[in-house]
Design an enzyme around this catalytic site. Structure first.
Site, PDB file in Angstrom:
ATOM      1  N   ASP A  49      53.100  48.279   6.177  1.00  0.00           N
ATOM      2  CA  ASP A  49      52.977  49.488   6.985  1.00  0.00           C
ATOM      3  C   ASP A  49      53.857  49.441   8.227  1.00  0.00           C
ATOM      4  O   ASP A  49      54.666  50.345   8.473  1.00  0.00           O
ATOM      5  CB  ASP A  49      51.518  49.709   7.402  1.00  0.00           C
ATOM      6  CG  ASP A  49      50.690  50.364   6.313  1.00  0.00           C
ATOM      7  OD1 ASP A  49      50.943  50.063   5.127  1.00  0.00           O
ATOM      8  OD2 ASP A  49      49.807  51.170   6.638  1.00  0.00           O
ATOM      9  N   ARG A 133      42.049  44.413  19.890  1.00  0.00           N
ATOM     10  CA  ARG A 133      42.943  45.531  20.237  1.00  0.00           C
ATOM     11  C   ARG A 133      43.253  45.619  21.733  1.00  0.00           C
ATOM     12  O   ARG A 133      44.415  45.744  22.104  1.00  0.00           O
ATOM     13  CB  ARG A 133      42.386  46.852  19.704  1.00  0.00           C
ATOM     14  CG  ARG A 133      42.242  46.937  18.196  1.00  0.00           C
ATOM     15  CD  ARG A 133      43.362  46.258  17.440  1.00  0.00           C
ATOM     16  NE  ARG A 133      43.285  46.468  16.009  1.00  0.00           N
ATOM     17  CZ  ARG A 133      43.658  45.587  15.104  1.00  0.00           C
ATOM     18  NH1 ARG A 133      44.111  44.404  15.476  1.00  0.00           N
ATOM     19  NH2 ARG A 133      43.588  45.863  13.817  1.00  0.00           N
ATOM     20  N   ASP A 162      40.514  52.288  15.388  1.00  0.00           N
ATOM     21  CA  ASP A 162      41.597  51.483  15.941  1.00  0.00           C
ATOM     22  C   ASP A 162      42.534  52.295  16.828  1.00  0.00           C
ATOM     23  O   ASP A 162      42.993  51.815  17.865  1.00  0.00           O
ATOM     24  CB  ASP A 162      42.386  50.823  14.817  1.00  0.00           C
ATOM     25  CG  ASP A 162      42.119  49.330  14.739  1.00  0.00           C
ATOM     26  OD1 ASP A 162      41.258  48.848  15.495  1.00  0.00           O
ATOM     27  OD2 ASP A 162      42.771  48.654  13.935  1.00  0.00           O
ATOM     28  N   SER A 220      41.319  45.549   1.885  1.00  0.00           N
ATOM     29  CA  SER A 220      42.034  45.402   3.147  1.00  0.00           C
ATOM     30  C   SER A 220      41.371  44.305   3.970  1.00  0.00           C
ATOM     31  O   SER A 220      40.152  44.124   3.902  1.00  0.00           O
ATOM     32  CB  SER A 220      42.001  46.733   3.912  1.00  0.00           C
ATOM     33  OG  SER A 220      42.608  46.603   5.178  1.00  0.00           O
TER      34      SER A 220
END
Length: 287
Positions: A49, A133, A162, A220
């Site tokens: 990605d 994050r 996210d 994932s």
């Protein structure tokens, strides 16, 4: 008390909608497909990605600075190899690439406070992705300031939490930064309808991708030294048993040895300061 009321507000649909409204206003303040002369920091993992997003952003004219955070992926057991990621980022279109070791910062300033608070979501989820994050974003914003970038980017979709974690952290740390998010740009998500489109683009543009469609795990995964989590794919079926390949930090019960090891963990002011294997006498005292 104040905390439950705040929790209800933060989790309410009205609050989430306001977050999306703020994010969209910032995102729409400039045309994201006209990147000429704009400098941008991309949170770059090196996967399919973000590698294709890097090339696509460069194609729009952005000068892309790639930033990869080492958060102990592999849990210190099968450590991820970061040695080639800088060259890979540049081969994918980055003008510059950073690989920054954030392991100690992550443990001391994010993981340990969570342990002190015993913050476990729904009694089982360690919040490892949520914690990572803001840790990543703090350094990403610092790189943006150093490199004279007015834009940042990440690989999160426009559907989940996210994007909110990355962007609210960004706006809190540096007023004026804008987020350019490919998965929320129609020209990007209409072009790339799925993994096969991304793979075809990677092949067309000579983007180095190690993993092809044939050896992709059926789920994932996100991991760092604190946790690992799996979702989607085969795991969406409640009748399906998680495959053995999910055992990255552990082994299936039937493969465990018969006799356990006794482990002692020493704490000081709520932080773990030493781990002792009472069977082998091995010790560890660094984060």
């Amino acid at each position: 008390s104040v905390f439950p009321r705040a929790a209800r507000v933060l989790g309410s649909p009205q609050f989430v909608n306001r977050i999306h409204a703020v994010s969209n206003r910032r995102y729409l303040s400039s045309n994201p497909t006209e990147g000429k002369g704009k400098r941008l920091v991309l949170a770059y993992s090196g996967g399919l990605d973000t590698s294709t997003q890097l090339r696509w952003l460069a194609d729009q004219g952005y000068e892309v600075v790639a930033f990869t955070a080492n958060l102990g992926q592999g849990g210190g057991m099968n450590d991820e190899d970061f040695s080639g990621i800088e060259a890979k980022a540049k081969a994918s279109g980055a003008v510059k690439a950073y690989v920054v070791d954030l392991q100690e910062d992550f443990v001391k300033n994010y993981v340990f406070p969570i342990i002190r608070a015993n913050a476990i979501y729904e009694s089982r989820y360690l919040l490892g992705t949520s914690l990572a994050r803001p840790c990543i974003t703090k350094t990403q914003v610092a790189i943006a300031e150093k490199e004279g970038c007015n834009y940042i980017s990440h690989g999160s979709t426009g559907k989940g939490n996210d994007q909110v974690r990355f962007e609210l952290s960004t706006y809190a740390l540096k007023a004026g930064l804008e987020c350019v998010v490919p998965w929320r740009i129609p020209e990007f998500y209409n072009k790339f309808q799925g993994r096969q489109d991304l793979l075809a683009y990677a092949k067309e543009r000579n983007i180095p991708i190690a993993m092809d469609a044939g050896n992709k795990p059926p789920y994932s995964m996100d991991d760092n030294m604190f946790h690992i989590s799996f979702e989607s794919g085969i795991l969406e079926d409640p009748a399906a048993t998680a495959p053995y390949s999910c055992h990255k930090y552990t082994v299936p019960l039937e493969q465990c040895k018969e006799t356990p090891d006794d482990v002692q963990i020493l704490f000081e002011k709520g932080d773990p300061i030493k781990v002792i294997n009472m069977t082998t006498k091995e010790e560890a005292s660094t984060p």
